[in-house]
Design a protein around this motif. Structure first.
Motif, PDB file in Angstrom:
ATOM      1  N   PHE A   1      -3.797   0.711  -3.110  1.00 11.51           N
ATOM      2  CA  PHE A   1      -3.338  -0.670  -3.030  1.00 11.51           C
ATOM      3  C   PHE A   1      -2.642  -1.078  -4.312  1.00 11.51           C
ATOM      4  N   GLY A   2      -1.449  -1.672  -4.162  1.00 11.20           N
ATOM      5  CA  GLY A   2      -0.746  -2.299  -5.268  1.00 11.20           C
ATOM      6  C   GLY A   2      -0.200  -1.316  -6.271  1.00 11.20           C
TER       7      GLY A   2
ATOM      8  N   GLU B   1      -0.809 -10.331   3.303  1.00 15.92           N
ATOM      9  CA  GLU B   1      -2.015 -10.109   2.512  1.00 15.92           C
ATOM     10  C   GLU B   1      -2.842  -8.980   3.123  1.00 15.92           C
ATOM     11  N   THR B   2      -3.441  -8.202   2.248  1.00 14.96           N
ATOM     12  CA  THR B   2      -4.260  -7.069   2.680  1.00 14.96           C
ATOM     13  C   THR B   2      -5.710  -7.515   2.836  1.00 14.96           C
TER      14      THR B   2
ATOM     15  N   MET C   1       0.834  -1.187   0.000  1.00 14.28           N
ATOM     16  CA  MET C   1       0.000   0.000   0.000  1.00 14.28           C
ATOM     17  C   MET C   1       0.871   1.240   0.000  1.00 14.28           C
ATOM     18  N   LEU C   2       0.314   2.319  -0.576  1.00 21.04           N
ATOM     19  CA  LEU C   2       0.943   3.636  -0.577  1.00 21.04           C
ATOM     20  C   LEU C   2       0.015   4.605   0.130  1.00 21.04           C
ATOM     21  N   TRP C   3       0.545   5.291   1.154  1.00 24.16           N
ATOM     22  CA  TRP C   3      -0.237   6.244   1.923  1.00 24.16           C
ATOM     23  C   TRP C   3       0.141   7.664   1.517  1.00 24.16           C
TER      24      TRP C   3
ATOM     25  N   ARG D   1      -7.698   2.667  -5.113  1.00 25.35           N
ATOM     26  CA  ARG D   1      -8.003   3.353  -3.862  1.00 25.35           C
ATOM     27  C   ARG D   1      -8.516   2.343  -2.830  1.00 25.35           C
ATOM     28  N   TYR D   2      -7.848   2.320  -1.660  1.00 22.33           N
ATOM     29  CA  TYR D   2      -8.196   1.352  -0.624  1.00 22.33           C
ATOM     30  C   TYR D   2      -9.015   2.008   0.479  1.00 22.33           C
ATOM     31  N   SER D   3      -8.534   3.098   1.030  1.00 18.41           N
ATOM     32  CA  SER D   3      -9.283   3.805   2.074  1.00 18.41           C
ATOM     33  C   SER D   3      -8.982   5.286   1.978  1.00 18.41           C
TER      34      SER D   3
END
Length: 1197
Positions: free
Chosen positions: A101-102, A371-372, A87-89, A107-109
């Protein structure tokens, strides 16, 4: 990141404009961003900016893979690659956090962290993410749930955080302190004061905390106490960014100019071993961010705010061709981060876009990511599918019919045999790259196998494992191993087995029962030990080298003379050539020729030792010739023809040089003759591979009088023409040196074939028949020789693998030709004595030494020498007059039969170098050794340190009237630094075994007067300058600090090692007695051999047999009521204390006449020591010899 000096326009982004729920687009939004962006009725962007589906990525070159919008129009303030998941924040100036993500940046959150302040730093933990804002620290789950919210003081202005371990966090900012927060209790545990306020960047290594300040400084702090250990004043304006990798620190920033702050295009680079700046790195962009990206090399990535990125080496030159451009949507790049795997780079710009650059089409952010968790999909009631590829799938899920047949699981135990799985040996690459920390080894994964998997080998590989069944996982060999059956035990590589006492309890006498000195092999580049022994046992070389002394700091001839002097003094104890090899490593030509081996290459035997020692042989002769050419002593040679020094030659040249004529004949008929000389010859083997007999003398003549066809320039034809080049000898050398050049199977087969032919001819010559099935008894073999035969052999084994003659006869012909033939003792009857033949230009050369390469795949091989030791050496050492062949294998010395010196089994014993010496050579040279070291070396000398002042002088040199005499006392102490750490292994029983001790170098030597009105006053206190990298200054024990040995910044009396060595050598030669504590180790590291009757060591004077050694500190407190070595050691204090202890010893033992009464004193000493656990009580008012009355006289003088 320090935002001072950035674009002033960023100040227009007021925090109020980016509230958490404000749906209105930012006023600074670039209208071009709205193209192809679908908006909802409220006007908020729903999807990120799209990029092309197919992006071509060149493997190994960074290029853009994806770009997305985190928050439209709001500048990105920080980016961070998650250390646990793919993940990239991203944090924004509006206090909003978004995760992707990835590598596709899905977009994850996305959630609000702070309603008013920007996010200044992000740190990922195992269970969540830490967000730092101006005065708030928030820990949130990756989905957005708050774990804790820690409010700081409203006056705080935090900019940076550093996770020191799993539960401890450091937080710093523009205030004058740094907070330590415990993440388990969420409480402030410590507040560290900062002398220079404004800590905006923090980094950590295994040695220091690094704090970057807004003032442009970088401070290095202790990991435990957080005290400042060192400080770099990097930039005059402000610091923009810095990074640390290995032993390098690189920083970029702003410099003060008349118009304000300007971006400095010079990166400041600092060496953390020497604690000083090295050459600044000029780059072609305006650096705002920088990171080390250590993949294959320690390269730097330098990023400008305008989007330019340049890669370069920190110690090299920046190349404009290495610049690539990031295309930000906004005008400026605001943040930059590198993934843990170094495969991905993230850039955030001022318009809220995030750009992902990678070096592969499918990058991973971490080497091993977990794993996410994603939102669970809707579950539908259905039977689970059965996957036969899953080994853990329960087979009971499959209904089977009832059967009465025997199942496969009922296989009888009698029909199966357990086959234990043998553990394979540790990969050699892991052993080579392993770094030791204590008794634990760490090595990078060579990635030759899948993780946690090894190949399962059975019968087809049993033979491979059998050969290693008793081999330990250690780079050091053991006593007896199966694969060494071919190599005789005395030829195997010998190693020193170290114990807690180091070398003190190692039995060198087991390996050397002679009175000659061996050489220790654990020093770097000690592969040349055998050649040093060969040169030493050449009597003219030994004498003439010891007569040499010059002013060069690193002179190999001087250092070799010092080593020869130690070999002369030794009575069977091994010596070490550490000072000689130290000077050898500083010679640029040695490094250019590849003669300097790395420790890993030497230990693993990667280098071809045979080629290496032959190159070393040529190099050392050339170097000694050059070193002695300027300072030649004319009367050293007293042979016919007068002095040879008039021609600019040296003694080495006279001994080894062979004068030649090189003739070049063009096919046009023009001939060119050029005179030259050489110090050695290389064997040139015939091209044909037939099994005919070829004498060694024929091959040698072909190699000396070399004839070859080659292209060369012809002045007559004025172009390159095929020419015939021939070499004729004008003058033969006194010592004939031959490099065998057996570097391939072709040459090895030639030696093997010639040895077989010679063996058959020898059998026929003695009247025997060659038969494979015939065994010769000793009595039968002796009957084969005739009474007037040439050479009677006692065993048939002595003729096997022999092609090399013990003597050769060489004659200069009238037409400039050369005749070479093998010579035996029987030939002397036919031709007459060799001395009579010399008058007619006939010379007989006797084999004096052979250097051989021992092939051993387990230990990497080794080099040994067979040397015929002459009468003069036996007379000096043993008082007898005879000659004997010896095997020299480092510190193993063993007498051998002369036939063993010329027997070469090419399977494991390969010849490398041959030395032939003219008969009666010693009579031509003056073999008297005149000590070249004079008393003037003790007089005052200038310091190498630029900042040294008279007020800093800690000693008073001797006057001419104070010169020491035989039997005078001199107090001595030395301090050391570490150049290489100790290498050790942990055995299976839990005990620690030292493989290679730490390499020490002398850093300070102190000598104090032992008698007279100035007793106790130092006359030598030299700090030794070193050009080698120091790993550990051992300040607590040595008192040496970083910079004390650097001539540029040191305030001490700095000299060269050679200068101080000459002073000590003069004192030894004059016959003084040294008083000190633990002098055996001191002299060993200084590399001095001191006669035992000149050493008075208080360690042994106050020691009872089979008891522990007692420290100088405890002895001084017990006998002298002195408390020394409080915070650190001082060699002046220690040397003076040792002198006082010796005086006390004489007083207590009545000058050694009452040993019984002194024994009672020692018993009381040991009883007191056991009660106090050998610890000196803490001082109330510390006194030391420095405060004694004797020290006041130093100040007065």
């Amino acid at each position: 990141m320090n935002f001072e000096g950035l674009d002033p326009g960023l100040a227009e982004y007021a925090p109020a404009m980016h509230s958490a729920l404000d749906p209105v687009l930012d006023a600074h939004l670039n209208p071009s961003l709205l193209q192809n962006v679908e908006l909802d009725p409220e006007g908020v962007a729903l999807e990120a900016l799209p990029v092309q589906e197919s992006v071509h990525i060149m493997e190994g070159v960074y290029s853009e893979l994806h770009s997305v919008v985190a928050e439209v129009g709001v500048p990105v303030s920080v980016s961070h690659f998650d250390l646990h998941e793919e993940m990239l924040w991203v944090g924004s100036h509006g206090g909003h956090a978004t995760s992707f993500f990835g590598p596709a940046l899905e977009r994850y959150s996305s959630f609000q962290v702070n309603g008013s302040d920007d996010i200044r730093q992000i740190q990922s933990l195992e269970n969540g993410i830490l967000f730092l804002t101006k005065n708030n620290l928030k820990y949130m789950a990756r989905g957005g749930l708050i774990i804790f919210d820690y409010l700081l003081d409203e006056s705080e202005d935090m900019h940076s955080l550093l996770l020191t371990d799993n539960s401890t966090l450091l937080v710093g900012g523009l205030q004058n302190h740094i907070l330590e927060i415990d993440l388990n209790t969420v409480q402030e545990t410590q507040k560290y004061a900062v002398e220079t306020p404004g800590v905006t960047i923090m980094r950590q290594t295994n040695r220091f905390f690094f704090c970057g300040h807004t003032s442009g400084k970088v401070s290095l702090r202790d990991l435990r106490s957080f005290k400042v250990e060192h400080e770099f004043d990097a930039f005059s304006g402000s610091l923009s960014d810095f990074d640390v990798h290995g032993n390098l620190l690189a920083a970029c920033g702003f410099s003060s100019r008349l118009t304000g702050l300007a971006c400095d295009r010079f990166l400041k680079v600092y060496d953390l071993r020497m604690m000083r700046a090295i050459t600044p790195l000029q780059v072609h962009v305006d650096p705002a961010f920088l990171r080390f990206i250590p993949t294959y090399t320690s390269r730097l990535a330098i990023i400008s705010q305008s989007g330019q990125c340049q890669f370069c080496e920190p110690t090299g030159l920046a190349n404009p061709a290495d610049i690539f451009h990031v295309n930000p949507v906004g005008p400026l790049l605001m943040t930059f981060d590198v993934s843990a795997s170094k495969q991905a780079l993230a850039f955030g710009d001022s318009e809220g876009c995030v750009h992902l650059w990678t070096d592969s089409p499918e990058p991973s952010f971490n080497p091993y990511s977990r794993e996410t968790e994603f939102a669970l999909p809707c579950l539908v009631d259905s039977l689970p599918p059965l996957d036969w590829s899953q080994d853990l799938l329960p087979l009971s899920l499959i209904p089977v019919p009832l059967t009465t047949d025997t199942l496969l699981s009922d296989w009888p135990a009698a029909n199966s045999a357990p086959a234990p799985r043998r553990a394979p040996p540790v990969d050699a690459e892991i052993l080579r790259t392993m770094k030791k920390v204590g008794f634990i080894g760490y090595a990078p994964n060579p990635r030759t196998r899948l993780r946690n998997q090894i190949p399962y080998r059975l019968k087809e590989s049993d033979s491979e494992f059998d050969s290693f069944s008793q081999v330990t996982e250690s780079p050091i060999g053991r006593e007896e191993e199966l694969h060494l059956h071919m190599v005789s035990k005395k030829y195997r590589k010998v190693t020193i087995k170290y114990s807690k006492l180091g070398l003190e309890d190692f039995d060198f006498k087991h390996y050397n029962k002679t009175l000659f000195a061996g050489l220790e092999p654990h020093i770097p580049n000690a592969y040349c030990n055998c050649m040093i022994q060969v040169l030493y046992f050449l009597e003219p070389v030994r004498c003439l080298i010891q007569n040499h002394l010059c002013q060069k700091e690193f002179c190999l001839a001087c250092e070799l003379g010092f080593l020869f002097h130690m070999l002369d003094l030794s009575r069977g104890d091994p010596c070490q050539g550490s000072n000689f090899l130290r000077a050898f490593r500083t010679i640029p030509e040695a490094s250019a020729l590849g003669l300097i081996l790395a420790d890993s290459d030497e230990a693993s035997g990667k280098g071809n030792l045979a080629r290496l020692i032959q190159r070393w042989n040529r190099f050392i002769l050339t170097q000694l010739h050059q070193d002695m050419q300027e300072l030649e002593v004319p009367q050293a040679y007293r042979g016919a023809g007068g002095s040879f020094c008039s021609s600019g030659d040296s003694v080495i040249g006279q001994l080894f040089s062979c004068e030649m004529e090189n003739c070049s004949l063009c096919r046009c008929g023009s001939e060119t003759v050029r005179a030259s000389s050489t110090l050695l010859f290389t064997l040139s083997y015939p091209e044909d591979k037939t099994g005919k007999n070829c004498d060694f003398a024929q091959v040698l003549k072909r190699s000396i009088c070399l004839e070859q066809n080659t292209q060369a320039w012809c002045d007559n034809c004025e172009k390159y023409q095929p020419t015939i080049q021939t070499r004729n000898i004008r003058h033969l050398p006194d010592i004939l040196v031959i490099n065998c050049e057996v570097n391939s199977l072709k040459e090895a087969d030639f030696w093997r074939m010639q040895a077989e032919v010679a063996f058959k001819m020898a059998i026929k010559k003695h009247g025997g028949e060659i038969s494979k099935n015939k065994e010769f008894a000793l009595a039968d073999w002796k009957e084969l020789g005739s009474p007037e035969g040439v050479l009677m052999c006692s065993s048939i084994e002595e003729l096997k693998n022999v092609w090399l003659p013990f003597s050769i006869r060489m004659k200069m012909t009238k037409n400039k030709g050369l005749d070479v033939c093998n010579w035996t003792d029987g030939d002397e009857i036919q031709w007459g004595p060799a001395r009579a033949e010399e008058e007619h230009g006939v010379f007989v050369y006797d084999l004096m030494a052979t250097v051989v390469h021992i092939l051993d795949s387990r230990t990497g091989g080794s080099l040994v020498a067979h040397i015929k030791v002459g009468e003069t050496y036996h007379q000096r050492k043993e008082g007898v007059t005879h000659q004997q062949w010896y095997l020299f294998n480092d510190f193993l010395i063993e007498p051998i039969d002369k036939h063993e010196a010329v027997q070469f089994d090419m399977n494991w014993k390969v010849p490398a170098i041959l030395y032939y010496v003219k008969r009666n050579l010693n009579s031509k040279y003056n073999l008297n050794i005149k000590n070249p070291i004079e008393a003037s070396v003790l007089l005052a000398e200038a310091s190498l340190a630029r900042k040294q002042r008279k007020t800093h002088t800690t000693f008073i040199p001797l006057m001419l009237s104070e010169m020491p005499q035989v039997g005078d006392l001199v107090g001595l102490d030395a301090e050391f630094v570490t150049l290489n750490e100790e290498e050790a292994e942990l055995r299976s029983d839990g005990t620690k075994s030292t493989i290679k001790p730490s390499q020490m170098s002398v850093a300070r030597i102190t000598c104090v007067r032992g008698q007279g009105p100035n007793e106790g006053i130092p006359f030598i206190d030299d700090y030794i300058s070193t050009q080698e990298q120091v790993v550990d200054y051992l300040t607590q024990y040595s008192g040496i600090k970083p910079g004390d040995l650097d001539a540029k910044i040191s305030s001490k009396h700095l000299t060269t090692l050679k200068s101080t060595y000459l002073k000590l050598r003069f004192l030894i030669d004059i016959g003084v007695k040294f008083v000190g504590h633990g002098l055996q180790k001191d002299f060993r590291v200084i590399n001095l051999m001191v006669p035992k009757d000149q050493v008075l060591d208080t360690v042994y004077l106050f020691h009872m047999p089979r008891k522990r050694m007692i420290s100088l500190r405890f002895l001084a407190w017990y006998f002298l009521d002195l408390k020394i070595q409080g915070e650190t050691h001082d060699s002046i204090e220690d040397a003076r204390t040792a002198l006082q202890l010796y005086r006390k010893y004489l007083e207590l033992s009545k000058n050694g006449t009452e040993p019984e009464s002194f024994h009672k004193v020692l018993k009381g000493l040991y009883e007191k020591g056991r009660k106090m656990d050998w610890k000196v009580p803490e001082p109330e008012g510390q006194t030391s010899p420095k405060n004694a009355a004797v020290f006041s006289s130093v100040l007065a003088l």
